[in-house]
Design a protein around this motif. Sequence first.
Motif: not given
Length: 132
Positions: A57-58, A65-66, A70-74
């Motif tokens: 799943r990961l 590139k969900d 992409k909005k998650a903190p780096v």
Amino acid sequence: MEENIFDSFGIPPTVFGTKEWQDIEKKENTLGADMLLAEIIEKRIWSNEEILWVMKRLIFFYGKKDKLLKKAPVERLFMNMVDILRAFYVILDISNPELDDNMRSYISAKLADATWGINLRTREYLEKLKDN
């Protein structure tokens, strides 16, 4: 029967194709992937099949590139990758598997690609970008 197929081609059996893996796939089709993931995450100890299913799943989400990811903190995404690498490190260290040359070549190529950003050449490149 599956063991005979593996034996006849000289391929060692893997988690994929086992009864336990098939059970997880059936559960995924019945509950849905999100519900199965939530169920597995709630457990303290996971089976090998559950570990590989979660890793699958990961790979799916990181590979596509969900947009939401992409909005998650780096920093959080880096920590996710570090956690995955730690898990792989422990598994490989403990099991020290015999890998055929094709598998070893694939793993080596993927790890070499993943060193982008930590090897000397790319770090110098990134430092130049930072200065501009």
